[in-house]
Design an enzyme around this catalytic site. Sequence first.
Site, PDB file in Angstrom:
ATOM      1  N   CYS A  44     -13.620 -28.525   7.418  1.00  0.00           N
ATOM      2  CA  CYS A  44     -12.391 -27.849   6.996  1.00  0.00           C
ATOM      3  C   CYS A  44     -11.249 -28.844   6.811  1.00  0.00           C
ATOM      4  O   CYS A  44     -10.974 -29.643   7.699  1.00  0.00           O
ATOM      5  CB  CYS A  44     -12.000 -26.803   8.043  1.00  0.00           C
ATOM      6  SG  CYS A  44     -10.463 -25.943   7.669  1.00  0.00           S
ATOM      7  N   CYS A  48      -7.514 -28.462  11.686  1.00  0.00           N
ATOM      8  CA  CYS A  48      -8.770 -29.178  11.900  1.00  0.00           C
ATOM      9  C   CYS A  48      -8.593 -30.678  11.763  1.00  0.00           C
ATOM     10  O   CYS A  48      -9.342 -31.454  12.342  1.00  0.00           O
ATOM     11  CB  CYS A  48      -9.838 -28.660  10.934  1.00  0.00           C
ATOM     12  SG  CYS A  48     -10.298 -26.967  11.334  1.00  0.00           S
ATOM     13  N   GLY A 103     -11.228   4.346   1.151  1.00  0.00           N
ATOM     14  CA  GLY A 103     -12.010   5.198   2.021  1.00  0.00           C
ATOM     15  C   GLY A 103     -13.155   4.511   2.713  1.00  0.00           C
ATOM     16  O   GLY A 103     -13.945   5.147   3.410  1.00  0.00           O
ATOM     17  N   ASP A 105       0.866  -1.180   0.000  1.00  0.00           N
ATOM     18  CA  ASP A 105       0.000   0.000   0.000  1.00  0.00           C
ATOM     19  C   ASP A 105       0.903   1.230   0.000  1.00  0.00           C
ATOM     20  O   ASP A 105       2.117   1.117   0.095  1.00  0.00           O
ATOM     21  CB  ASP A 105      -0.932  -0.027   1.205  1.00  0.00           C
ATOM     22  CG  ASP A 105      -0.167   0.019   2.521  1.00  0.00           C
ATOM     23  OD1 ASP A 105      -0.807   0.169   3.564  1.00  0.00           O
ATOM     24  OD2 ASP A 105       1.066  -0.125   2.498  1.00  0.00           O
ATOM     25  N   SER A 106       0.321   2.418  -0.052  1.00  0.00           N
ATOM     26  CA  SER A 106       1.148   3.609  -0.256  1.00  0.00           C
ATOM     27  C   SER A 106       1.796   4.125   1.015  1.00  0.00           C
ATOM     28  O   SER A 106       2.697   4.942   0.966  1.00  0.00           O
ATOM     29  CB  SER A 106       0.293   4.724  -0.845  1.00  0.00           C
ATOM     30  OG  SER A 106      -0.726   5.043   0.102  1.00  0.00           O
ATOM     31  N   GLY A 107       1.315   3.688   2.170  1.00  0.00           N
ATOM     32  CA  GLY A 107       1.845   4.216   3.423  1.00  0.00           C
ATOM     33  C   GLY A 107       0.983   5.341   3.969  1.00  0.00           C
ATOM     34  O   GLY A 107       1.116   5.720   5.125  1.00  0.00           O
ATOM     35  N   GLY A 108       0.119   5.868   3.129  1.00  0.00           N
ATOM     36  CA  GLY A 108      -0.686   7.009   3.535  1.00  0.00           C
ATOM     37  C   GLY A 108      -1.649   6.702   4.664  1.00  0.00           C
ATOM     38  O   GLY A 108      -1.772   7.462   5.624  1.00  0.00           O
ATOM     39  N   GLN A 118     -11.677   7.628  -4.341  1.00  0.00           N
ATOM     40  CA  GLN A 118     -12.121   8.239  -3.088  1.00  0.00           C
ATOM     41  C   GLN A 118     -13.417   8.994  -3.358  1.00  0.00           C
ATOM     42  O   GLN A 118     -13.998   8.865  -4.437  1.00  0.00           O
ATOM     43  CB  GLN A 118     -11.032   9.182  -2.542  1.00  0.00           C
ATOM     44  CG  GLN A 118      -9.769   8.482  -2.093  1.00  0.00           C
ATOM     45  CD  GLN A 118      -9.999   7.601  -0.876  1.00  0.00           C
ATOM     46  OE1 GLN A 118     -11.033   7.696  -0.207  1.00  0.00           O
ATOM     47  NE2 GLN A 118      -9.049   6.734  -0.587  1.00  0.00           N
ATOM     48  N   CYS A 128      -8.036 -28.247   6.670  1.00  0.00           N
ATOM     49  CA  CYS A 128      -6.712 -27.735   7.016  1.00  0.00           C
ATOM     50  C   CYS A 128      -6.023 -28.586   8.073  1.00  0.00           C
ATOM     51  O   CYS A 128      -6.664 -29.357   8.794  1.00  0.00           O
ATOM     52  CB  CYS A 128      -6.783 -26.273   7.480  1.00  0.00           C
ATOM     53  SG  CYS A 128      -7.176 -26.031   9.222  1.00  0.00           S
TER      54      CYS A 128
END
Lengths: 382, 366
Positions: B272, B277, B184, B60-63, B157, B274
């Site tokens: 499940c 489980c 957003g 992600d941008s860090g914002g 946005q 996995c």
Amino acid sequence: MRFAVTKACGGGGKARAGALYVGGGGGGGAAVVETPSLLLSTRKGLPAFVSRDLLSTLPSPDSHLLHMLGLQEHILVAAASDSVESLPESEASNKLGASFETPSGRRLVKPSEYMQMITSMKPNLWASLADEVPAWVTEKRNRISVDRTLRWLDDCLAVDLEAGKNTLGAVVGGSNIDERKRCATEASLRNVAGFWIGGFGLGESMEERLALLNAVTDCLPEEKLRYVSRLSLPEEVLQGVAAGIDLFDSTYIYHLTLGGFALVFPLDIVERDNWDSRTDIEGADCTKINLRATIYRKDTSPIVDRCGCFTCQNHTRAYINHLLNVHEMLAQILLEIHNTHHYLGFFRLMREAIKGGKFELFRQRFIKRRRAFLTAEAPCSL
Amino acid sequence: MPVGTQGTIKGLTNNQLEEIGCQIILGNTYHLALRPGADLIDEFGGLHKFMNWKRALLTDSGGFQMVSLLHLADITEKGVTFQSPVDGKPMLLTPEESIQIQNKIGADIIMALDDVVKTTITGPRIEEAMYRTLRWMDRCIAAHQKPDTQNLFGIVQGGLDPVLRDICVRGLVERNLPGYAIGGLAGGEDKDSFWRVVAQCTAALPEDKPRYVMGVGYPLDIVVCSALGADMYDCVYPTRTARFGSALIPEGVLKLKNRAMANDERPIDPTCPCMVCKTYTRAYLHCLVTKDAMGSQLLSYHNLSYMMKLSRDLHTSIVEGRFPEFVRGFLRTQFPKGDVPEWVCNAMEVAGIDISSCCASFSPSH
């Protein structure tokens, strides 16, 4: 359960290589574990950080011996005390039972309760309940601990459905050679599969311990299994093997992992006949590295070159350094895998040395190498 | 996309992630730029090499972290100014710098720096943020050094205002980006507004490009958004809730800390497949959760496994032409009494999926 000594070291030494056959039930075939061997410590049934699917990346069947709780193909060995969570509290023990400090408070365990736990858990091997005392108690208290331990051994055996076939008789006696001998001799008279030697790691020094260990093993039958608890460090284990011990449990791996340390001592001492301590880096600790140190920030090498463990095959020192700095759980997982792998490798080396008749040589060299960095001028690298 | 904030998914190794079918994970630019640092990662040849992750990565941008983690952050046309958490000095994250850092980290998909505003805010700030996002988009595109190997996504946005959202979508589509995110949201707005924004955006974004709803979410949210035409999601929920002792199951959530679990010998979820489980009972996990690291690891493994399976099931049901059936089955299991929330019913109606058989007393809205 079957145990057999396969090779005695000879030359006056008491170290021995053996084979432990366990199982055949639960759908799996009988597994053979070569001794001397390390039991992997667990808490509530699994290692602290290495989950079941990652355990399979460790050498097998070396890593199949588990202290406490079991997995299907693994072998479970149960003992009453655990060096991290459940320490024996000798002042609170009384004639009714042994007391332990646990995360949920102090608990008194009577032989009958202990046996209830054992019969529910159905371990492959189990140690009888012991009254362990630290090295500084009075002679009288020490004597009482031996009397109680022997009595509880009989109590446990009396309700044991397997009549001692999977039992390790507990041997205590503190720092008193005579009491140690008495306990060992008496325990040998019982119909047990082997012996669990307790009461060490509770305040005696390493120098005292060697004499005590030898006193105990001298009184135990040669052909039966010997398991000692709380001899953690490699030097302590070497002492134990030299005295004729077959199984060990250790908190070394756990504490190393928590501290961010990784084992790096070389695993080829015996092979390198022209080994020379001067070829090592002056003052460097050749045993372990502290991966939190900033010198590893950009280190693209694995923890140990050519180590076959999951961690070294997949990750760099720099990555683990980063994980430690940002307090990520993955750091402990990766470190426990490597440290376990490495320490199991150390045990394998010992077995090779015994089988090759070179155990004493191995032991001397190993200790000399470990001490070399302490005696040299050591620039602080931490 | 599981969230691997600091270059690791909390408690899982790479091979475990591959085992459960994870294809792509998210790394947070803000955290990675702090530690170990973008230049160090660059020296290592990128985040893939540094963490030895052989599949896909998205940063992600860090914002968002700046705005949500740092209370002294301030947004101007230049960028996001904030106080460095390391030494308190004032710092500025510009769109150019965000892209530069992401170029060094080297993820396959990178996000433009957007002016993100909480949906609970109203007023002219939202419009300002939307237009700024478009202007910053151009700066990001200009600064992007590796368009051939890293895909720069734009973020829509505009708050909860359909007019603003529409302007933003059209603005981004004009720039012909490899993919689009709907940003957003997932910040506390009511669910009814949430799905409407998603629906509006997916309707207007190009059919042949991926749509990524950022910060979503709960399994139910993912099913609804997928019905509305979204493709990618990220959320810390599965791993975070695992560390608090909650397991994800088709019926909802299983709180393993609960006393009732102490004697329950069933696996977390009998359906499940996995590792967790297949091996452990609820009773055993009850002893471990919140007390031992192993508990967090095992639950995280299961929860991520559950999410991967949900994604696979959504995908296969669409490919095999039985998506509506899958949705109905999912809702019936989560709401056996038929009390499907109204917002879900409304959303499904717009998505063209008939779930009347799952809703007990509620009649479809108009």
